[in-house]
Write a protein that holds these residues in place. Structure first.
Motif, PDB file in Angstrom:
ATOM      1  N   GLU A 140      85.396  18.841  79.414  1.00  9.56           N
ATOM      2  CA  GLU A 140      83.954  19.075  79.526  1.00  9.56           C
ATOM      3  C   GLU A 140      83.639  20.301  80.375  1.00  9.56           C
ATOM      4  N   MET A 141      84.437  20.567  81.394  1.00 11.42           N
ATOM      5  CA  MET A 141      84.216  21.774  82.186  1.00 11.42           C
ATOM      6  C   MET A 141      84.473  23.023  81.350  1.00 11.42           C
ATOM      7  N   GLN A 142      85.485  23.002  80.515  1.00  7.34           N
ATOM      8  CA  GLN A 142      85.709  24.152  79.639  1.00  7.34           C
ATOM      9  C   GLN A 142      84.518  24.369  78.701  1.00  7.34           C
ATOM     10  N   LEU A 143      84.000  23.282  78.131  1.00  7.96           N
ATOM     11  CA  LEU A 143      82.840  23.406  77.250  1.00  7.96           C
ATOM     12  C   LEU A 143      81.642  23.986  77.992  1.00  7.96           C
ATOM     13  N   LYS A 144      81.421  23.514  79.205  1.00  9.20           N
ATOM     14  CA  LYS A 144      80.299  24.034  80.007  1.00  9.20           C
ATOM     15  C   LYS A 144      80.462  25.531  80.262  1.00  9.20           C
ATOM     16  N   ARG A 145      81.654  25.958  80.613  1.00  9.13           N
ATOM     17  CA  ARG A 145      81.867  27.376  80.910  1.00  9.13           C
ATOM     18  C   ARG A 145      81.753  28.229  79.648  1.00  9.13           C
ATOM     19  N   PHE A 146      82.248  27.726  78.518  1.00 10.04           N
ATOM     20  CA  PHE A 146      82.060  28.447  77.262  1.00 10.04           C
ATOM     21  C   PHE A 146      80.565  28.593  76.953  1.00 10.04           C
ATOM     22  N   PRO A 180      89.028  15.370  91.760  1.00  9.81           N
ATOM     23  CA  PRO A 180      88.893  14.383  92.840  1.00  9.81           C
ATOM     24  C   PRO A 180      87.620  14.479  93.683  1.00  9.81           C
ATOM     25  N   TYR A 181      86.757  15.475  93.460  1.00  7.62           N
ATOM     26  CA  TYR A 181      85.568  15.621  94.294  1.00  7.62           C
ATOM     27  C   TYR A 181      84.299  15.497  93.453  1.00  7.62           C
ATOM     28  N   ASP A 182      83.258  14.932  94.063  1.00  9.69           N
ATOM     29  CA  ASP A 182      81.984  14.704  93.379  1.00  9.69           C
ATOM     30  C   ASP A 182      81.061  15.909  93.449  1.00  9.69           C
ATOM     31  N   VAL A 183      81.284  16.798  94.416  1.00 12.41           N
ATOM     32  CA  VAL A 183      80.447  17.982  94.572  1.00 12.41           C
ATOM     33  C   VAL A 183      81.336  19.198  94.783  1.00 12.41           C
ATOM     34  N   LEU A 228      82.158  18.315  86.149  1.00 10.91           N
ATOM     35  CA  LEU A 228      82.907  18.434  87.403  1.00 10.91           C
ATOM     36  C   LEU A 228      84.000  17.378  87.514  1.00 10.91           C
ATOM     37  N   ALA A 229      83.729  16.175  87.067  1.00  9.31           N
ATOM     38  CA  ALA A 229      84.691  15.075  87.187  1.00  9.31           C
ATOM     39  C   ALA A 229      85.755  15.089  86.086  1.00  9.31           C
ATOM     40  N   SER A 230      85.596  15.942  85.086  1.00  9.95           N
ATOM     41  CA  SER A 230      86.514  15.915  83.944  1.00  9.95           C
ATOM     42  C   SER A 230      87.939  16.247  84.369  1.00  9.95           C
ATOM     43  N   GLY A 231      88.886  15.672  83.632  1.00  6.93           N
ATOM     44  CA  GLY A 231      90.294  15.909  83.939  1.00  6.93           C
ATOM     45  C   GLY A 231      90.758  15.271  85.223  1.00  6.93           C
ATOM     46  N   VAL A 268     100.259  24.384  90.525  1.00  7.96           N
ATOM     47  CA  VAL A 268      99.149  23.885  89.712  1.00  7.96           C
ATOM     48  C   VAL A 268      97.925  23.700  90.598  1.00  7.96           C
ATOM     49  N   ILE A 269      96.792  24.197  90.116  1.00 11.93           N
ATOM     50  CA  ILE A 269      95.535  24.121  90.864  1.00 11.93           C
ATOM     51  C   ILE A 269      94.478  23.441  90.008  1.00 11.93           C
ATOM     52  N   ARG A 270      93.872  22.399  90.546  1.00  9.80           N
ATOM     53  CA  ARG A 270      92.711  21.807  89.885  1.00  9.80           C
ATOM     54  C   ARG A 270      91.532  22.747  90.094  1.00  9.80           C
ATOM     55  N   ALA A 271      90.982  23.271  88.992  1.00 14.17           N
ATOM     56  CA  ALA A 271      90.063  24.407  89.094  1.00 14.17           C
ATOM     57  C   ALA A 271      88.663  24.122  88.553  1.00 14.17           C
ATOM     58  N   ASN A 272      88.269  22.857  88.452  1.00 11.68           N
ATOM     59  CA  ASN A 272      86.893  22.581  88.029  1.00 11.68           C
ATOM     60  C   ASN A 272      85.873  23.187  88.990  1.00 11.68           C
ATOM     61  N   ASP A 273      86.214  23.227  90.272  1.00  9.86           N
ATOM     62  CA  ASP A 273      85.398  23.911  91.271  1.00  9.86           C
ATOM     63  C   ASP A 273      86.096  25.232  91.584  1.00  9.86           C
TER      64      ASP A 273
END
Length: 293
Positions: A193-199, A43-46, A37-40, A246-251
């Motif tokens: 790391e988020m990309q790896l998790k989603r893969f 800005p949010y922890d949850v 979640l914090a990768s890249g 541009v959108i931060r898209a980890n969440d």
């Protein structure tokens, strides 16, 4: 999906450390899970609260229906293209936008590799034939920007072809704007790391495994190459007449609601309810490369 363990285990350099990642191992490594979640620089922890997300999304989807009625009545046209690394959430964002729209005038375009005939045409030609007529919405799940990022990194076009595309794209998009079409370009950005998790999620979910392609695996070790290609593309094609959003898209939840808010706040359609739309989170969405890591 069957292949040898050796073929599917890769060594990655992440934050200056060598990491081994085996996508076939059903256990997701702790170093991926803990950092995703914090990768890249996210800005949010949850993640966004699920109930708050559902409530916000329903209100936004009601507004999207209003927008579609207005487009139909006015004859206006809308194009939105969605780009980003593999697993950035392009398809899910498009699905959230289109979920309650009339499919007769809201179309999703996700083209496969060009045929021999298409490969011999003007590069933009096969995309133009999918452009909207009066009253229509067209959402591109990847677009002509394949030539700006994916193709040069994966060796599907020459450096000269890519450079020519980057010069031509702003002029092509000026013609879209001059036609009076509402035009949006979204880049969904995720951390490594988020990309790896989603893969990994796709690999081990029988309902999603179709989303994981051999090219996804081949691209795992090309993170920095994709970063350089992305940055060059944005530098050349982020223009006043056709800016990149541009959108931060980890969440995925925050990404979707902010993408829809941007669309709705950019068009003065009949009956627009700004209170229902809400405010854009500038920690999540902005124009140009300001949010990129």
């Amino acid at each position: 999906m069957e292949s040898s363990k050796q073929d599917r285990t890769v060594t990655l350099e992440i934050d200056g450390r060598q990491r081994s990642f085996d996508i076939d191992d059903p256990r997701l490594p702790d170093w991926v899970q803990d950092a995703a979640l914090a990768s890249g620089g996210y800005p949010y922890d949850v993640k966004m609260n699920k109930d708050a997300y559902k409530k916000a999304l329903e209100a936004l989807q009601i507004e999207l229906v209003k927008l579609q009625f207005w487009l139909n009545a006015s004859g206006k046209r809308l194009i939105a293209l969605f780009e980003g690394r593999d697993a950035a959430g392009k398809g899910g964002t498009i699905f959230a936008i289109r979920a309650y729209l009339n499919p007769r005038s809201a179309h999703v375009v996700a083209l496969s590799k060009p045929s021999d005939i298409e490969a011999g045409q003007w590069y933009f030609q096969r995309y133009v034939q999918h452009f909207p007529t009066a009253g229509e919405i067209v959402l591109f799940d990847r677009s002509w920007y394949n030539r700006g990022v994916v193709e040069p990194v994966m060796g599907f076009c020459s450096n000269e072809q890519c450079a020519r595309f980057l010069e031509e794209a702003p002029r092509f998009e000026q013609m879209i704007i001059d036609e009076g079409i509402y035009f949006f370009k979204f880049w969904l950005n995720i951390g490594q790391e988020m990309q790896l998790k989603r893969f990994h999620d796709r690999r081990h979910d029988p309902l999603k495994i179709w989303k994981l392609s051999p090219m996804d695996i081949a691209a795992l070790t090309k993170w920095e190459d994709f970063t350089r290609a992305r940055d060059r593309m944005l530098d050349k094609t982020h223009t006043p007449h056709a800016p990149w959003t541009v959108i931060r898209a980890n969440d995925k939840r925050r990404a979707r609601v902010n993408a829809i808010r941007h669309l709705l706040l950019s068009i003065d359609y009949d009956g627009r309810d700004r209170d229902a739309i809400g405010e854009i989170d500038r920690n999540i969405l902005d124009h140009g490369p300001a949010l990129l890591a």
